[in-house]
Write a protein that holds these residues in place. Sequence first.
Motif, short mmCIF file in Angstrom:
data_model
loop_
_atom_site.label_atom_id
_atom_site.label_comp_id
_atom_site.label_asym_id
_atom_site.label_seq_id
_atom_site.Cartn_x
_atom_site.Cartn_y
_atom_site.Cartn_z
N GLY A 284 67.89 36.25 63.22
CA GLY A 284 66.75 35.45 62.78
C GLY A 284 66.47 35.54 61.31
O GLY A 284 65.38 35.18 60.87
N THR A 285 67.46 35.98 60.53
CA THR A 285 67.29 36.15 59.08
C THR A 285 66.54 35.00 58.39
O THR A 285 65.62 35.23 57.61
CB THR A 285 68.67 36.32 58.39
OG1 THR A 285 69.48 37.15 59.20
CG2 THR A 285 68.53 36.86 56.99
N PRO A 286 66.91 33.73 58.67
CA PRO A 286 66.34 32.67 57.84
C PRO A 286 64.90 32.27 58.18
O PRO A 286 64.46 31.19 57.78
CB PRO A 286 67.30 31.48 58.05
CG PRO A 286 68.01 31.74 59.32
CD PRO A 286 67.96 33.20 59.59
N VAL A 287 64.17 33.13 58.84
CA VAL A 287 62.78 32.81 59.20
C VAL A 287 61.97 32.47 57.94
O VAL A 287 62.17 33.06 56.87
CB VAL A 287 62.14 33.99 59.98
CG1 VAL A 287 62.22 35.29 59.22
CG2 VAL A 287 60.71 33.70 60.37
N ARG A 288 61.08 31.50 58.10
CA ARG A 288 60.31 31.02 56.95
C ARG A 288 58.83 31.08 57.32
O ARG A 288 58.46 30.80 58.46
CB ARG A 288 60.77 29.60 56.66
CG ARG A 288 60.14 29.02 55.43
CD ARG A 288 60.72 27.64 55.10
NE ARG A 288 59.79 27.07 54.13
CZ ARG A 288 60.14 26.37 53.07
NH1 ARG A 288 61.41 26.10 52.82
NH2 ARG A 288 59.23 25.91 52.24
#
Length: 401
Positions: A284-288
């Motif tokens: 889920g790295t690209p969570v914004r």
Amino acid sequence: MRTFLSLEEALEEMTGDLQPLGVEVLPLGEALGRTLADDIRAHGDQPPFDRSPLDGYALKAADTSGASPQTPVTLPVIETVYAGGVPSRALCHGEAMRVMTGAMLPRGCDCVLRLEDTDDGRETVALYASLPSGANVCRRGEDYRAGTLLLPAGTRLDSPSIGVLASAGVFAVPVHRRPSVGLLVTGDEIVPPDRYPLPPGKIYDANLSLLTARLRELGILQVTAARAQDSPQAAAAQMEELLRQCDLLLTTGGVSVGDRDILHQALPLLGAEPVFWKVALKPGTPVRFSRFRGKPILSLSGNPFAAAATFELLARPVLAALSGESHFALTKTQGRLQTPFPKSSPVRRFLRGRYQQGGVILGEQHSSGALFSMLGCNCLAELPAGAPPMEPGRSVTVWLL
Ligand SMILES: Nc1nc2c(c(=O)[nH]1)N[C@H]1C(S)=C(S)[C@@H](COP(=O)(O)OP(=O)(O)OC[C@H]3O[C@@H](n4cnc5c(N)ncnc54)[C@H](O)[C@@H]3O)O[C@H]1N2
Ligand code: MOO
């Protein structure tokens, strides 16, 4: 916009200045699982009067002296009192009053002889046993007294608490407000699970059902969910609509670096304030994270396990901050791996697993797009950044779901 925050920095950014939503008063019948916002004290004694715990005869103990089957004592019966009734007068020496279980006892009585130890007479009664003073009397206030702190603020209401409150005549309670949640799952490839046959290139949408169910499982019942195509304009309009009625907006998909990762356009179109993009964790790295008029918008990766894991790690603390209910945040413990993890972990990694009796059995598949191996899992096992492949027996931090 900040990027590559640690999990802790991300939590601080999201919750640092978030105010709890406040308190609402709910009817007792709707309060199960909710958290009390105030102490609740008893207004009156429970039970509210001295009462009989048996079907029998209210007596003065002195009048039963020497009574036995061989030497019964016979007394006049002045009346029968049923549960819900009130004795017409006090009991005098040499008298018996027939009383049913739960009935108010007359003044002057100090014991109750069970019906089986009498001849069950209506005009007069023969007593076959003697009793000490105080026998079989259920005293006013013996459960709790007026003024007793029944439940302190912060108690989560379970069925015994609901029962105790009802017993005290409390019919509405102040509880922490729970956030209402909007959920927008995005992607041209996703179709609802009832579409058949599955068109080529499409997949069934797992996120909407999974996250809605998870929110319900946690006690967040006000969830409005929708699906959006990969159109920034359409997604922005849907987010605006959801934000009208929710306290927290979750989205899934469209936050990586691809051409159709539309959240990066849809959020500015909406006019949301960007806060951070990417957290140093996997999956889920690209969570914004963004805010719209103060409301948090957490945009999770579309991969179902990534969405599920970052919901636990990032969305639950936001729910805790909005509700003022600490149980929404995860608890951590230590556990020993019982199965190996064959890869090294360049970034801090969270693996699905089953925690029991201090051990962690990892799921069989770890890809963030794979959901099946999450079945039966009840924790996320944390491997720190830079961790080598893991042998069984290694101690890890376990986040209990
Ligand atoms: N060039 C790069 N590509 C990718 C990177 C990167 O750093 N560079 N990061 C990868 C990582 S890590 C993740 S995680 C994903 C995140 O992608 P998005 O959040 O933009 O999500 P999508 O692309 O929309 O979907 C990812 C994946 O999940 C499936 N999906 C989406 N929604 C659902 C749903 N509701 N139910 C079931 N499955 C869903 C979707 O079809 C994709 O297969 O990006 C990597 N790429
Ligand atoms: O950050 Mo992603 O969820 O690992 O594939």
